[in-house]
Design a protein around this motif. Structure first.
Motif, PDB file in Angstrom:
ATOM      1  N   VAL A 160      59.882  -9.408 -38.730  1.00  0.00           N
ATOM      2  CA  VAL A 160      59.207  -9.057 -37.372  1.00  0.00           C
ATOM      3  C   VAL A 160      59.524  -9.524 -36.295  1.00  0.00           C
ATOM      4  CG1 VAL A 160      57.449  -8.322 -36.284  1.00  0.00           C
ATOM      5  CG2 VAL A 160      57.461  -8.057 -38.624  1.00  0.00           C
ATOM      6  N   VAL A 161      60.531  -8.400 -35.415  1.00  0.00           N
ATOM      7  CA  VAL A 161      60.923 -10.118 -34.353  1.00  0.00           C
ATOM      8  C   VAL A 161      60.156  -8.129 -33.163  1.00  0.00           C
ATOM      9  CG1 VAL A 161      63.118 -10.659 -35.320  1.00  0.00           C
ATOM     10  CG2 VAL A 161      63.114  -7.641 -34.394  1.00  0.00           C
ATOM     11  N   ALA A 162      61.070  -9.356 -31.351  1.00  0.00           N
ATOM     12  CA  ALA A 162      60.229  -8.931 -30.612  1.00  0.00           C
ATOM     13  C   ALA A 162      61.067  -6.955 -30.355  1.00  0.00           C
ATOM     14  CB  ALA A 162      60.640  -9.487 -29.095  1.00  0.00           C
ATOM     15  N   SER A 163      60.525  -6.608 -29.817  1.00  0.00           N
ATOM     16  CA  SER A 163      61.492  -4.781 -29.082  1.00  0.00           C
ATOM     17  C   SER A 163      60.956  -3.918 -27.591  1.00  0.00           C
ATOM     18  CB  SER A 163      60.797  -4.283 -30.003  1.00  0.00           C
ATOM     19  OG  SER A 163      61.163  -2.560 -30.342  1.00  0.00           O
ATOM     20  N   GLY A 164      62.190  -4.372 -26.850  1.00  0.00           N
ATOM     21  CA  GLY A 164      61.235  -3.510 -25.397  1.00  0.00           C
ATOM     22  C   GLY A 164      60.765  -2.505 -25.715  1.00  0.00           C
ATOM     23  N   GLY A 165      60.994  -1.321 -26.439  1.00  0.00           N
ATOM     24  CA  GLY A 165      60.489  -0.196 -26.488  1.00  0.00           C
ATOM     25  C   GLY A 165      58.911  -0.250 -27.226  1.00  0.00           C
ATOM     26  N   THR A 166      58.900  -1.033 -28.293  1.00  0.00           N
ATOM     27  CA  THR A 166      58.216  -0.554 -29.530  1.00  0.00           C
ATOM     28  C   THR A 166      57.081  -2.075 -29.539  1.00  0.00           C
ATOM     29  OG1 THR A 166      59.225  -0.866 -31.590  1.00  0.00           O
ATOM     30  CG2 THR A 166      58.970   0.323 -30.570  1.00  0.00           C
ATOM     31  N   PHE A 167      57.222  -3.198 -28.543  1.00  0.00           N
ATOM     32  CA  PHE A 167      57.070  -4.580 -28.835  1.00  0.00           C
ATOM     33  C   PHE A 167      57.080  -5.430 -29.946  1.00  0.00           C
ATOM     34  CE2 PHE A 167      53.603  -1.309 -26.447  1.00  0.00           C
ATOM     35  CZ  PHE A 167      53.253  -2.311 -25.285  1.00  0.00           C
ATOM     36  N   VAL A 168      57.592  -4.438 -31.014  1.00  0.00           N
ATOM     37  CA  VAL A 168      57.956  -5.756 -31.942  1.00  0.00           C
ATOM     38  C   VAL A 168      58.517  -4.340 -32.797  1.00  0.00           C
ATOM     39  CG1 VAL A 168      55.590  -7.190 -32.626  1.00  0.00           C
ATOM     40  CG2 VAL A 168      55.785  -4.804 -33.867  1.00  0.00           C
ATOM     41  N   THR A 169      59.228  -4.528 -33.527  1.00  0.00           N
ATOM     42  CA  THR A 169      60.296  -3.814 -34.895  1.00  0.00           C
ATOM     43  C   THR A 169      60.589  -5.004 -35.880  1.00  0.00           C
ATOM     44  OG1 THR A 169      61.601  -2.342 -35.108  1.00  0.00           O
ATOM     45  CG2 THR A 169      62.855  -4.787 -33.640  1.00  0.00           C
ATOM     46  N   LEU A 170      61.049  -4.511 -37.347  1.00  0.00           N
ATOM     47  CA  LEU A 170      61.592  -5.127 -38.270  1.00  0.00           C
ATOM     48  C   LEU A 170      62.830  -5.536 -37.620  1.00  0.00           C
ATOM     49  CD1 LEU A 170      60.977  -5.749 -40.988  1.00  0.00           C
ATOM     50  CD2 LEU A 170      62.098  -3.690 -42.397  1.00  0.00           C
ATOM     51  N   VAL A 171      63.390  -6.767 -38.137  1.00  0.00           N
ATOM     52  CA  VAL A 171      64.752  -7.270 -38.098  1.00  0.00           C
ATOM     53  C   VAL A 171      65.664  -6.348 -39.010  1.00  0.00           C
ATOM     54  CG1 VAL A 171      64.725  -8.431 -39.818  1.00  0.00           C
ATOM     55  CG2 VAL A 171      66.238  -9.880 -38.123  1.00  0.00           C
ATOM     56  N   ASN A 172      67.177  -6.207 -38.064  1.00  0.00           N
ATOM     57  CA  ASN A 172      68.448  -5.572 -38.635  1.00  0.00           C
ATOM     58  C   ASN A 172      68.757  -5.858 -39.581  1.00  0.00           C
ATOM     59  OD1 ASN A 172      69.684  -3.318 -38.782  1.00  0.00           O
ATOM     60  ND2 ASN A 172      70.949  -3.521 -36.767  1.00  0.00           N
TER      61      ASN A 172
END
Length: 500
Positions: free
Chosen positions: A200-212
């Protein structure tokens, strides 16, 4: 005050025969037979707990030095503080774990708490910097002033534990909230493990997201390494799950070692070019910056005595409350999930465990560490079968090796310890089945305890939202008699902390 909590679904083992006088020494000291465990199981549990917990002593030094630097506007962390805090963190882990081993005979391990460390570094230290204006402080002064606050809160912590007030607080927290703590902590450490592993990594839109995962062929080597690490972490978690399902003892520890080996074999993790064994320099910084380095005098130079005392008292009380509830959440959640309760539903040895935790906090501050706490990764060893203080003793022995062999500890990559936390989080979710969701005045606080912990990365926040909502719902539905004074008092204190 409400009646002590009982856990209807807890299934403690039937009483075992008392340990005979001619039993082996370890059996007599830790009452292994009475707790239906063996030396082998306890050693394996202690090793597992160490490898799941050691990342805390690696993360805390940079966090503390960074907070002190931020408070005074320094360019970067002071290397001397980093060295000092590492030694202090390891020593405080040894002290706290020994207290759990011999004073409480519980399989819990103490180490600098990540939540408490971040609170101290990024809330308390900047507040000291603001309080100092227009005075000028150095990062060392801010660091040592923060240690003084930790020590004061630790003494208050000991007082509350020794006088039984802390036990009264525990008994006054509603049952549904207490049984929800295990599930909340499970999600909390799952998120920690997913983040630590890079899944799990940081995301500007959803705070956290799955690594690509499709970036495995990315031209940037760092991106490829991150994706490979996430893949290895998932593989390590699945290996632990398979081994655990097949009832293989030491499943989590085997998974950590296997994932570590794969990380080096695939090049995801590389050995450092050189090792530095200059422990003398580290211990010198420890003696200079942190050992008994409490700075109380600098507070007296920061303005009017009344204002300074009011701010300091607020900091001490807030820190003490956060510390108390963090440890309460961990001990209750982990112990009840493991069935370490008696037939009345009380955690066995709880009072001595809480006292050990409080003494460890005060002792850790004298050494120069941020607040020690009963760490949630203790659950990894307990899930391997650890039931006595021998587990904590083995872990403290491993921390001694970490002190002597400091350069080798970082060789265990986060992609190997992260899956262990995810696995433990999975096992702890079984607590959800004990939550009563039929009464919304009980269900909503329990739900908030479970949800807020991982979403705010704080055990204390989860307990705060649970207690505040419980008081509001009981009052609004005319059931005010069901509110205990500890729940109402702590809820009010949290409201003040959030608003002030």
């Amino acid at each position: 005050m409400s009646a002590p909590t009982t856990y209807k679904n807890a299934t403690p083992a039937p009483p075992a025969p008392k340990t005979p006088h001619d039993a082996p020494l370890l059996d007599r000291v830790f009452r292994l037979s009475e707790n239906r465990t063996t030396v082998r199981v306890e050693v394996m549990a202690g090793l597992t707990t160490f490898f799941a917990s050691v990342f805390t002593v690696l993360a805390i030094p940079g966090m503390m030095a960074g907070g002190a630097a931020m408070a005074v506007g320094a360019d970067g962390p002071n290397p001397g503080i980093v060295n000092a805090v590492y030694i202090a963190a390891v020593l405080s882990s040894i002290l706290g774990s020994l207290l759990m081993a011999f004073l409480a005979n519980l399989p819990f391990v103490q180490a600098p708490g990540m939540g408490l460390g971040s609170y101290l570094a990024f809330t308390v230290m900047p507040a000291i910097g603001v309080l100092a204006a227009p005075a000028t402080l150095t990062d060392v002064q801010v660091f040592q002033m923060a240690l003084a606050l930790v020590f004061a809160s630790g003494l208050l912590f000991v007082l509350l534990s020794a006088t039984g007030v802390r036990q009264a607080i525990i008994d006054g927290i509603p049952r549904n909230i207490k049984v929800a703590l295990g599930a909340g902590i499970g999600l909390f450490i799952t998120l920690l493990g997913l983040r630590q592993s890079g899944v799990v990594v940081a995301s500007g839109g959803t705070f956290v997201t799955l690594v690509n995962f499709s970036d495995w062929g990315h031209q940037d080597a760092a991106v490829r390494a991150q994706v490979l690490g996430a893949v290895l972490a998932v593989a390590g978690f699945l290996l632990m799950a398979v081994l655990h399902a097949r009832k293989v003892k030491g499943a989590i520890l085997i998974g950590i070692f296997a994932t570590t080996a794969l990380a080096y074999a695939t090049g995801q993790t590389a050995l450092p070019e050189s090792f530095s064994f200059d422990l003398g320099r580290q211990f010198s910084d420890f003696a200079q910056y942190s050992l008994f380095g409490l700075d109380v005098g600098s507070f007296l130079n920061l303005g009017s005595l009344g204002h300074v005392l009011a701010v300091v008292l607020a900091m001490v009380l807030a820190h003490c409350l956060v510390n108390a509830l963090d440890s309460l959440g961990t001990i209750f959640g982990v112990a009840s999930a493991a069935g370490m309760v008696d037939r009345d539903g009380h955690v066995v040895g709880l009072e001595r465990g809480l006292l050990s935790d409080a003494i460890g906090t005060a002792g850790g501050a004298l050494l120069g560490s941020s607040s020690t706490a009963t760490v949630v990764s203790s659950a990894s060893g307990i899930n391997e079968g650890g039931r006595t203080g021998l587990t904590a003793l083995v872990t403290s022995g491993m921390f001694v090796l970490a002190l002597v062999a400091a350069p080798f500890v970082p060789l265990i990559p986060l992609v190997a310890t992260g899956p262990a936390l995810i696995m433990v989080g999975c096992l702890m979710m079984s607590q959800v089945k004990q939550v009563d969701f039929h009464d919304l005045t009980e269900a909503v606080p329990a739900f908030l305890a479970i949800a807020i912990m991982p979403l705010t990365f704080s055990i204390a926040n989860g307990i705060a939202f649970a207690l505040i909502s419980c008081v509001v719902l009981k009052l609004a539905t005319g059931r005010w008699r069901e509110i205990s004074w500890p729940a109402a008092t702590i809820g009010a204190l949290f409201v003040l902390q959030f608003l002030v």
